[in-house]
Design a protein around this motif. Structure first.
Motif, PDB file in Angstrom:
ATOM      1  N   SER A 123      40.000  31.110  11.052  1.00 19.73           N
ATOM      2  CA  SER A 123      39.075  31.019  12.189  1.00 19.73           C
ATOM      3  C   SER A 123      37.775  31.756  11.891  1.00 19.73           C
ATOM      4  N   GLY A 124      37.861  32.898  11.218  1.00 21.97           N
ATOM      5  CA  GLY A 124      36.668  33.644  10.853  1.00 21.97           C
ATOM      6  C   GLY A 124      35.823  32.900   9.842  1.00 21.97           C
ATOM      7  N   CYS A 125      36.481  32.220   8.897  1.00 25.76           N
ATOM      8  CA  CYS A 125      35.751  31.417   7.901  1.00 25.76           C
ATOM      9  C   CYS A 125      34.998  30.277   8.571  1.00 25.76           C
ATOM     10  N   ILE A 126      35.634  29.658   9.571  1.00 29.63           N
ATOM     11  CA  ILE A 126      34.998  28.542  10.275  1.00 29.63           C
ATOM     12  C   ILE A 126      33.816  29.026  11.109  1.00 29.63           C
ATOM     13  N   ILE A 127      34.006  30.095  11.857  1.00 30.23           N
ATOM     14  CA  ILE A 127      32.932  30.626  12.704  1.00 30.23           C
ATOM     15  C   ILE A 127      31.735  31.046  11.864  1.00 30.23           C
ATOM     16  N   SER A 128      31.976  31.761  10.782  1.00 31.95           N
ATOM     17  CA  SER A 128      30.877  32.201   9.927  1.00 31.95           C
ATOM     18  C   SER A 128      30.181  31.012   9.277  1.00 31.95           C
ATOM     19  N   GLY A 129      30.944  29.963   8.951  1.00 26.16           N
ATOM     20  CA  GLY A 129      30.356  28.767   8.357  1.00 26.16           C
ATOM     21  C   GLY A 129      29.404  28.060   9.293  1.00 26.16           C
ATOM     22  N   VAL A 130      29.822  27.883  10.555  1.00 24.86           N
ATOM     23  CA  VAL A 130      28.960  27.214  11.537  1.00 24.86           C
ATOM     24  C   VAL A 130      27.720  28.055  11.838  1.00 24.86           C
ATOM     25  N   TRP A 143      33.541  21.772   6.726  1.00 27.56           N
ATOM     26  CA  TRP A 143      33.319  22.163   5.334  1.00 27.56           C
ATOM     27  C   TRP A 143      33.992  23.498   5.023  1.00 27.56           C
ATOM     28  N   TRP A 144      33.634  24.536   5.793  1.00 23.83           N
ATOM     29  CA  TRP A 144      34.118  25.868   5.436  1.00 23.83           C
ATOM     30  C   TRP A 144      35.577  26.077   5.808  1.00 23.83           C
ATOM     31  N   GLY A 145      36.039  25.319   6.795  1.00 25.37           N
ATOM     32  CA  GLY A 145      37.465  25.370   7.089  1.00 25.37           C
ATOM     33  C   GLY A 145      38.282  24.773   5.953  1.00 25.37           C
ATOM     34  N   GLY A 186       5.395  19.417  14.825  1.00 21.81           N
ATOM     35  CA  GLY A 186       5.564  18.344  13.862  1.00 21.81           C
ATOM     36  C   GLY A 186       6.452  18.743  12.701  1.00 21.81           C
ATOM     37  N   LEU A 187       6.286  19.965  12.234  1.00 20.42           N
ATOM     38  CA  LEU A 187       7.103  20.441  11.116  1.00 20.42           C
ATOM     39  C   LEU A 187       8.571  20.597  11.508  1.00 20.42           C
ATOM     40  N   TYR A 188       8.809  20.841  12.797  1.00 19.12           N
ATOM     41  CA  TYR A 188      10.177  21.045  13.263  1.00 19.12           C
ATOM     42  C   TYR A 188      10.680  19.878  14.113  1.00 19.12           C
ATOM     43  N   LYS A 189      10.131  18.697  13.873  1.00 22.87           N
ATOM     44  CA  LYS A 189      10.557  17.534  14.647  1.00 22.87           C
ATOM     45  C   LYS A 189      12.033  17.205  14.428  1.00 22.87           C
ATOM     46  N   GLY A 190      12.585  17.609  13.277  1.00 21.81           N
ATOM     47  CA  GLY A 190      13.982  17.308  12.985  1.00 21.81           C
ATOM     48  C   GLY A 190      14.936  18.448  13.257  1.00 21.81           C
ATOM     49  N   LEU A 191      14.491  19.472  13.976  1.00 23.82           N
ATOM     50  CA  LEU A 191      15.345  20.646  14.167  1.00 23.82           C
ATOM     51  C   LEU A 191      16.618  20.319  14.940  1.00 23.82           C
ATOM     52  N   ILE A 192      16.502  19.572  16.034  1.00 25.10           N
ATOM     53  CA  ILE A 192      17.686  19.219  16.824  1.00 25.10           C
ATOM     54  C   ILE A 192      18.673  18.434  15.962  1.00 25.10           C
ATOM     55  N   SER A 193      18.150  17.462  15.217  1.00 25.92           N
ATOM     56  CA  SER A 193      19.005  16.649  14.346  1.00 25.92           C
ATOM     57  C   SER A 193      19.647  17.501  13.265  1.00 25.92           C
ATOM     58  N   THR A 194      18.892  18.456  12.753  1.00 32.11           N
ATOM     59  CA  THR A 194      19.404  19.337  11.707  1.00 32.11           C
ATOM     60  C   THR A 194      20.506  20.236  12.237  1.00 32.11           C
ATOM     61  N   LEU A 195      20.331  20.769  13.442  1.00 34.44           N
ATOM     62  CA  LEU A 195      21.362  21.614  14.054  1.00 34.44           C
ATOM     63  C   LEU A 195      22.647  20.825  14.315  1.00 34.44           C
ATOM     64  N   ILE A 196      22.498  19.596  14.795  1.00 37.66           N
ATOM     65  CA  ILE A 196      23.670  18.754  15.054  1.00 37.66           C
ATOM     66  C   ILE A 196      24.386  18.441  13.746  1.00 37.66           C
ATOM     67  N   PHE A 197      23.610  18.077  12.721  1.00 33.99           N
ATOM     68  CA  PHE A 197      24.175  17.766  11.415  1.00 33.99           C
ATOM     69  C   PHE A 197      24.959  18.947  10.859  1.00 33.99           C
ATOM     70  N   ARG A 198      24.393  20.135  10.919  1.00 28.66           N
ATOM     71  CA  ARG A 198      25.032  21.307  10.317  1.00 28.66           C
ATOM     72  C   ARG A 198      26.135  21.909  11.185  1.00 28.66           C
ATOM     73  N   SER A 199      26.307  21.401  12.384  1.00 24.25           N
ATOM     74  CA  SER A 199      27.458  21.823  13.178  1.00 24.25           C
ATOM     75  C   SER A 199      28.764  21.347  12.532  1.00 24.25           C
ATOM     76  N   ASN A 200      28.649  20.329  11.676  1.00 26.44           N
ATOM     77  CA  ASN A 200      29.820  19.815  10.971  1.00 26.44           C
ATOM     78  C   ASN A 200      30.306  20.769   9.883  1.00 26.44           C
ATOM     79  N   PHE A 201      29.620  21.899   9.720  1.00 22.16           N
ATOM     80  CA  PHE A 201      30.081  22.900   8.764  1.00 22.16           C
ATOM     81  C   PHE A 201      31.450  23.449   9.143  1.00 22.16           C
TER      82      PHE A 201
END
Length: 302
Positions: free
Chosen positions: A116-123, A190-192, A172-187
């Motif tokens: 659980s700690g590995c998963i939390i730290s990964g996300v 990965w780390w689990g 403009g530089l951060y137009k993909g931030l929401i998409s990036t956060l959603i994408f990396r929530s799948n970590f």
């Protein structure tokens, strides 16, 4: 106490925290060197949906080599080279630090950080690196979808940043931030899976630590992460390459709806093959490099 190059001494915990970021830099170099050609093919397939430009990954490779030579597969190489060094330093450095903090304050009774700690730290590390990744991936994606004469809008990564900044500023530089956060929530996957696969190899094989890191890194990235995260990556790339999209959560939902209406479920997996093929060697090399540097630096394990 550990002696720094300045002659001053760092306590073991501070030294270990810093080495997490240093080891992450080595990971970024390894990842980009191995994986960039695969990534170029993936992005081109993802962003050419409905155009008929490519029949598939092999056709994309063939046409890219024919029209642009090997250099075409390495277009946009500079931003991720610099970017992956920064991003993996932030990702894996923060991962190592989050693990240490969780182990110290949340799981002090455990000899080793539990799953659980590995998963939390990964996300948490995924969300942390997103704030660096968003503008880097914006520059990379815009360069990767330049196909030659008539489509060359940017001369390089700095030109992308400069023009986007001039037109839309920080937003403009951060137009993909929401998409990036959603994408990396799948970590979470990965780390689990990385922890589970690592422990399985340690308990059931006689492989060396570097070999275990290599195989666990590749397998967890390919099967644990990309098979679950790929649809959100497709959406992210389209958001980044769409000059009319502001990158908001509404825009993310609109992109999901648009992909589904035009391509159905298969639209969310366009470019999956090169991405899947890339994920094993790139991430296996990256995590083997990270763990090797961390282990041989004398840093305190998390």
């Amino acid at each position: 106490m550990v002696q720094a190059s300045s002659g001053k001494f760092l306590d073991e915990e501070t030294y270990s925290r810093l080495m997490g970021f240093v080891a992450g830099m080595f990971s970024g170099v390894a990842k980009n060197t191995v994986g960039h050609p695969f990534d170029t093919v993936k992005v081109r397939l993802q962003t050419s949906q409905g155009t008929g430009r490519f029949k598939g990954p092999l056709d994309c490779v063939y046409k890219t080599l024919k029209q642009q030579g090997p250099r075409g597969l390495y277009l946009g190489f500079t931003p991720p080279l610099v970017g992956w060094v920064l991003m993996d330093a932030a990702l894996l450095g923060s991962l190592h630090n989050y693990r240490m903090l969780l182990h110290k304050y949340v799981y002090p009774e455990y000899e080793k950080l539990p799953l659980s700690g590995c998963i939390i730290s990964g996300v948490m590390s995924g969300w942390t690196v997103s704030f660096i990744a968003a503008p880097v991936e914006l520059a990379k994606a815009k360069l990767q979808v330049q196909y030659g004469p008539g489509t060359t809008k940017y001369s390089g990564p700095i030109d992308v940043i400069r023009k986007v900044w001039a037109q839309s500023g920080v937003r403009g530089l951060y137009k993909g931030l929401i998409s990036t956060l959603i994408f990396r929530s799948n970590f979470v996957f990965w780390w689990g899976s990385y922890e589970l696969i690592t422990q399985w190899f340690k308990n059931n094989t006689k492989l060396s630590d570097p070999a275990i890191n290599f195989w666990a890194g590749g397998l967890s990235a390919s099967f644990g992460f990309w098979t679950t995260a790929f649809p959100s990556d497709v959406v992210k790339q389209i958001v980044l390459c769409n000059d009319k999209c502001d990158g908001s959560f509404k825009a993310w939902r609109d992109t999901v709806r648009d992909v589904y209406q035009k391509q159905g479920i298969k639209g969310f997996f366009r470019g999956f093959v090169p991405s899947f093929l890339r994920s094993f060697p790139a991430n296996a090399a990256a995590l083997a490099a990270f763990e090797f540097v961390l282990r041989n630096s004398g840093a305190k394990p998390s």
